[in-house]
Design an enzyme around this catalytic site. Structure first.
Site, mmCIF file in Angstrom:
data_model
loop_
_atom_site.group_PDB
_atom_site.id
_atom_site.type_symbol
_atom_site.label_atom_id
_atom_site.label_comp_id
_atom_site.label_asym_id
_atom_site.label_seq_id
_atom_site.Cartn_x
_atom_site.Cartn_y
_atom_site.Cartn_z
ATOM 1 N N LEU A 67 1.349 -0.427 6.629
ATOM 2 C CA LEU A 67 3.286 -0.501 6.461
ATOM 3 C C LEU A 67 3.482 -1.348 5.126
ATOM 4 C CD1 LEU A 67 3.108 -1.450 10.532
ATOM 5 C CD2 LEU A 67 3.953 0.661 9.023
ATOM 6 N N CYS A 68 3.104 -0.987 4.309
ATOM 7 C CA CYS A 68 3.673 -2.095 2.510
ATOM 8 C C CYS A 68 4.068 -0.564 1.959
ATOM 9 C CB CYS A 68 2.363 -2.444 1.742
ATOM 10 S SG CYS A 68 0.851 -1.866 1.703
ATOM 11 N N GLY A 69 4.769 -0.024 2.855
ATOM 12 C CA GLY A 69 5.232 1.571 1.575
ATOM 13 C C GLY A 69 4.240 1.680 0.858
#
Length: 292
Positions: free
Chosen positions: A87-89
């Site tokens: 969930l950090c691109g």
């Protein structure tokens, strides 16, 4: 056509998701501030130590210390620094793509490549590939400390000294700002002074104005292992800050996208509800007309 109840459930799910992504963005922003402070404290010391050691290494015979020796390159190790969570691109995806590209380039030159991996995301990806993993470290970013850097630095120094590999490169995300990270491929072993400075800087660094006590070689023997520990800590802190920045940006985008979806589905829900009400009114009117 979906029922009104399913649309209400979908809107509620989007709102709950929006709350989660907004909370994750706020947590990432708080952690980013702490990581930025650690970077500002670690960078000057790490860069100055590198400059001092580059100066010292130019004053001694490189073959006099095992960490400075340039060997015939047959085996290359790549230290890959990824995150433990998603969930950090594109944070981890960019690292993995750059690492894969670099490893293929090394293999095209006929070199044997091994990997040392920091972070679960990189470990899980490369475990499913054919490349050999020599060492892995996971779960260190929750409570990142200098002891983790000492562990990584000591392992790399020991294996380079023993001849497990002839060159060491590290691939990590350098923190530029909260919305910008840059993937770096950096050579760690052996120290290459020519790569550290351009010609004018090298002349200034090797000027005769410095006097060292004890002697240069004795200082190198003590400082070189510490240098790689400091560089490992700087890289870990850079990567941690870049991860928090990437997650904050990703969660901000997810929050805005959730808001747009809520508006879109709410509008569709209102249109569907209005159509249902209109249909019911038409049925009532039609029934009344039939009774006349």
């Amino acid at each position: 056509m979906p029922s009104l109840q399913s649309l209400r459930r979908k809107i509620a799910a989007f709102k709950n998701t929006q709350k989660i992504t907004k909370a994750m963005k706020m947590v990432a922003a708080a952690k980013l501030k702490r990581s930025q402070d650690r970077i500002l404290a670690a960078r000057p010391y790490a860069h100055k130590m590198r400059a001092v050691l580059s100066n010292l290494s130019r004053r001694v015979n490189r073959s006099s210390h095992s960490l400075l020796q340039k060997r015939e390159v047959r085996r290359v190790e790549v230290l890959v620094v990824t995150s433990d969570r998603g969930l950090c691109g594109g944070f981890n995806g960019n690292i993995i793509r750059k690492t894969s590209e670099f490893v293929r380039q090394c293999e095209a030159r006929g070199l044997q490549v091994t990997l040392s991996i920091v972070g679960r995301k990189g470990r899980d990806y490369f475990r499913r590939r054919t490349w050999a993993i020599r060492q892995e470290w996971t779960g260190i970013f929750d409570k990142l400390s200098f002891e983790h850097a000492m562990d990584i630095g000591n392992d790399l120094v020991e294996n380079f000294t023993n001849g497990s590999f002839d060159e060491l490169y590290v691939v990590y995300n350098e923190f530029k700002s909260a919305i910008q990270q840059r993937v770096i491929v950096e050579k760690l072993f052996p120290i290459d002074v020519a790569a550290e400075f351009d010609s004018s800087q090298a002349e200034a660094v090797t000027g005769g104005s410095y006097l060292y006590e004890p002697e240069e070689l004795e200082l190198l023997t003590v400082l070189l292992p510490k240098h790689f520990q400091v560089q490992a800590f700087r890289i870990l802190v850079e990567s941690a800050a870049a991860e928090h920045g990437a997650r904050m940006a990703a969660m901000d985008g997810a929050t805005r996208n959730a808001g747009q979806l809520i508006k879109k589905v709410t509008l569709y829900y209102n249109k569907t509800r209005q159509a249902a009400i209109t249909k019911e009114l038409m049925d009532i009117v039609g029934g009344a007309e039939a009774l006349k």
